[in-house]
Design a protein around this motif. Sequence first.
Motif, PDB file in Angstrom:
ATOM      1  N   LEU A  92      30.697  68.538 112.036  1.00  0.00           N
ATOM      2  CA  LEU A  92      32.169  67.374 111.730  1.00  0.00           C
ATOM      3  C   LEU A  92      34.194  68.200 111.170  1.00  0.00           C
ATOM      4  CD1 LEU A  92      30.841  64.038 110.742  1.00  0.00           C
ATOM      5  CD2 LEU A  92      31.160  64.875 113.389  1.00  0.00           C
ATOM      6  N   LYS A  96      37.612  68.056 113.737  1.00  0.00           N
ATOM      7  CA  LYS A  96      37.978  66.287 113.415  1.00  0.00           C
ATOM      8  C   LYS A  96      39.504  66.810 112.928  1.00  0.00           C
ATOM      9  CE  LYS A  96      37.444  66.760 108.435  1.00  0.00           C
ATOM     10  NZ  LYS A  96      39.644  66.433 107.853  1.00  0.00           N
ATOM     11  N   ILE A 102      35.698  62.182 106.664  1.00  0.00           N
ATOM     12  CA  ILE A 102      33.924  62.114 106.863  1.00  0.00           C
ATOM     13  C   ILE A 102      33.841  61.004 106.688  1.00  0.00           C
ATOM     14  CG2 ILE A 102      32.247  62.677 107.921  1.00  0.00           C
ATOM     15  CD1 ILE A 102      33.560  65.549 107.577  1.00  0.00           C
TER      16      ILE A 102
END
Length: 288
Positions: A92, A96, A102
């Motif tokens: 991620l 991102k 997160i």
Amino acid sequence: MNTLQLVNLSLQQADLLNYSKCFATYRKNVWFRRSWDDIQQMMMTAEACYWICENGKKIGGISLSELSIGSLFLIPPYELSSSIVKYLKEFLIDRKPENTSIEAYNVLPEHLRAFQEEGFAVVRTRKCMIRPTESLIYEKLPSSFAYVTPSVQNIDKLAVLLNEAFRGTPDEQDAATYREGLMNYFTYHSDVDLLEASTMIWNHDHTEIVGVCLVSNWEESPLIYDVAVNPLYRGKGIATFILSRAISTLEEKYPVIRLFVTSGNGAEQLYAKLGFYGGDNLSHLVYK
């Protein structure tokens, strides 16, 4: 069981038929959903579901978005390790936007340590509780109080009550959020039977709402949407009365009733005293 050493991890887009079967089988039913079939059908419409694989072999499943991890499960004999969390986190991070966090949602107790070892911090922990509906014998309210069915016309006073009841607790929110939640309740949860089981308590001169229990429908079963008592009026049996009334009123229509409680909320002791059984704690975590 010793945690297996994992190498060559990858993610594969899941086919929902097989994914939903595995989710219903391997993910704990911590929300007390009615049946395995219900859980599978719910996941058949899920989005962004992935298999966690090692060397191409499925070892678990996960729901991922650009900024979040949710509903993780592992397929035996595999258990969650910090190496799996690290892989998911880095997956991620690479995708991102900058300066964003997160989130990890509904993390099971046995998974918590692996997330914390990778730098995730707990934001909030809560659990679902459940009990059968039944006709209870409970004390009436003192004559200085009056109870009525909640009404959308009382939203502003109800928002004031929620603000006073939850101030300084893990469930504290701003006034606009309380009002939005109440509007959502009266817009989408206006089932006659559930409103009949809901209760609003006025003080002696009908100038102030001092307690409320709102019952909604969640997955075709009753759910306590909100329950609150003004701190100045606690210890007078109001919470016991409004919850007992909901449990009793719904007996002929529904077999069970559920609620959610946040860790640190002293009301959990009352819920247990009234026969509610708690599931596992689920945590919301954040990595910044």
